[in-house]
Design an enzyme around this catalytic site. Structure first.
Site, mmCIF file in Angstrom:
data_model
loop_
_atom_site.group_PDB
_atom_site.id
_atom_site.type_symbol
_atom_site.label_atom_id
_atom_site.label_comp_id
_atom_site.label_asym_id
_atom_site.label_seq_id
_atom_site.Cartn_x
_atom_site.Cartn_y
_atom_site.Cartn_z
ATOM 1 N N SER A 1 0.807 -1.229 0.000
ATOM 2 C CA SER A 1 0.000 0.000 0.000
ATOM 3 C C SER A 1 0.835 1.273 0.000
ATOM 4 O O SER A 1 0.280 2.367 -0.130
ATOM 5 C CB SER A 1 -0.967 0.013 1.186
ATOM 6 O OG SER A 1 -2.088 -0.793 0.909
ATOM 7 N N LYS B 1 0.236 3.621 -2.818
ATOM 8 C CA LYS B 1 -0.771 4.682 -2.813
ATOM 9 C C LYS B 1 -0.156 6.072 -2.644
ATOM 10 O O LYS B 1 -0.834 7.077 -2.894
ATOM 11 C CB LYS B 1 -1.801 4.411 -1.719
ATOM 12 C CG LYS B 1 -2.612 3.131 -1.940
ATOM 13 C CD LYS B 1 -3.640 2.925 -0.842
ATOM 14 C CE LYS B 1 -4.502 1.699 -1.087
ATOM 15 N NZ LYS B 1 -3.810 0.437 -0.767
ATOM 16 N N SER C 1 -6.828 3.409 3.389
ATOM 17 C CA SER C 1 -5.968 2.591 2.522
ATOM 18 C C SER C 1 -6.791 1.712 1.591
ATOM 19 O O SER C 1 -6.456 0.543 1.336
ATOM 20 C CB SER C 1 -5.006 1.743 3.350
ATOM 21 O OG SER C 1 -3.921 1.289 2.575
ATOM 22 N N LYS D 1 2.476 6.737 5.595
ATOM 23 C CA LYS D 1 1.719 5.609 5.031
ATOM 24 C C LYS D 1 2.267 4.268 5.490
ATOM 25 O O LYS D 1 3.476 4.107 5.644
ATOM 26 C CB LYS D 1 1.751 5.675 3.491
ATOM 27 C CG LYS D 1 0.767 4.727 2.817
ATOM 28 C CD LYS D 1 -0.658 5.216 2.986
ATOM 29 C CE LYS D 1 -1.695 4.215 2.463
ATOM 30 N NZ LYS D 1 -1.869 3.051 3.356
#
Length: 385
Positions: free
Chosen positions: A67, A70, A127, A229
């Site tokens: 992730s 992202k 997320s 993140k």
């Protein structure tokens, strides 16, 4: 002619690029305090302003970004907003592909129309893989097309060991990056989109009557942490890029291949604590402030203000600011006309008399030619003196 020579020199030693790669902190300014032991496959901690890596391990080792992908998706969404390709109020059609995307979700429904604003929060705070696909399709028509845009931007940012095949981070054979590249991307995102980066510090988001917490648990542990993140896949393990801002000094710490959610947070926190414990930062000069004035020939005024194009900040071992010094490399004078931002020399920062940082000096404002009689008088003065 003199200005042309300085401009050519500037191009040779400072290529015109919006971004630069991370680099190890110069030996002269490296702290003698050892970094913590980090039980992760790759990790680093770096200073935001200089791009100096204070400590790290396997920083160029290929990873599944999970992730962390992202970060690039949001970067391109933010850029599309800035370029008026999309707006926060756009109602995005949710395709079956977006709805069916597995992994973490914001729980959007097929056929619904969801605002870009909600999808951004679903992407960043929750997320949501589904949000990543929906945004990609809205901007470029397909996730495949958006992945091409992702790779073009990765190349522009200097992410030389990265390739994206999707917008969410779902594992695929040719979807990879490194902890160094993802840190470089994080810094670029913070630097370019400060007004939109704030979504990374949002603690929770509710969509479709489902409230999800931000997976960055350091947001509740440390008030100086404002991003950024987390990521996880079975093969990649747990990853996390965190950043904090204390007394004007921003550090970025990243770990990948950690053993768990709490472990990755503890490791990032430990790296940030190490950075702030071993180093301190100094903003030497703000952009546009005058560092020196130079005699100006043939202009309306007789002096030109010289400064730095962007904030000049350095870090050094804590408590050792007395070892910092700076020297200027400048011509004896300048000639009008000359435009604001024109490079005219360099400033060399030293620590304990050892060069550690060099950047260009520029003219702070534009200077037009003076009236004809002043130009003639200056020409005569040059002939005499």
């Amino acid at each position: 002619m003199r200005l042309l020579i300085y401009f050519i020199s500037f191009l040779l030693f400072h290529p015109l690029s919006a971004h630069s790669a991370l680099q190890d902190i110069p030996d002269a300014v490296k702290s003698k305090i050892a970094p913590p032991s980090i039980d992760a496959s790759s990790w680093l901690v770096a200073d935001f302003e200089t791009g100096w890596v204070l400590a790290g391990k396997n920083t160029d080792q290929r990873i599944e970004p999970a992730s962390l992908t992202k970060l690039m998706t949001s970067y391109l969404v933010f850029e599309a907003l800035r370029n008026n390709e999309i707006t926060m109020q756009d109602r995005v059609y949710i395709s079956e592909k977006a709805w069916r995307t597995g992994g973490s979700k914001m729980f959007i429904e097929v056929g619904a129309r969801v605002s870009v604003l909600d999808l951004i929060q679903g992407l960043i705070v929750q997320s949501g893989n589904d949000a990543g696909v929906a945004l990609a399709e809205h901007i470029d028509g397909s996730e495949q097309g958006f992945a091409s845009r992702m790779n073009l931007m990765a190349a522009e940012l200097g992410m030389t060991n990265t390739n994206f095949t999707n917008s969410s981070g779902i594992p695929e054979d040719n979807h990879y990056s490194t902890v160094e590249d993802m840190t470089l991307l994080s810094m670029a995102l913070i630097r370019k989109f400060p007004e939109l980066y704030r979504y990374y510090s949002q603690s929770e988001f509710t969509y479709n009557d489902i409230t999800q917490q931000n997976r960055n648990i350091l947001l509740t542990r440390d008030p100086t942490v404002d991003g950024i993140k987390t990521g996880y896949t079975k093969n990649a393990g747990y990853g996390f890029i965190g950043t904090a801002l204390r007394d004007g000094m921003r550090l970025v710490a990243a770990v990948t291949g950690s053993s768990g959610k709490v472990a990755r947070a503890d490791q990032v926190q430990s790296l940030l604590q190490y950075g702030y414990g071993a180093y301190e930062g100094l903003i030497a000069y703000q952009a546009g402030t005058e560092i020196k004035s130079l005699p100006l020939w043939f202009g309306e005024t007789s002096q030109a203000s010289i400064g730095v194009l962007k904030k000049l900040s350095v870090i050094f071992p804590k408590g050792k600011s007395d070892k910092l010094s700076a020297t200027l490399e400048l011509p004896a004078s300048l000639e009008a006309p000359i435009a604001a931002g024109a490079p005219v020399g360099y400033i060399q920062v030293k620590y304990d008399q050892q060069p550690i940082y060099r950047t260009s000096l520029q003219v702070n404002e534009s200077y037009a030619e003076g009236p004809w009689h002043k130009r003639i008088l200056d020409y005569i003065k040059q002939l005499i003196f």
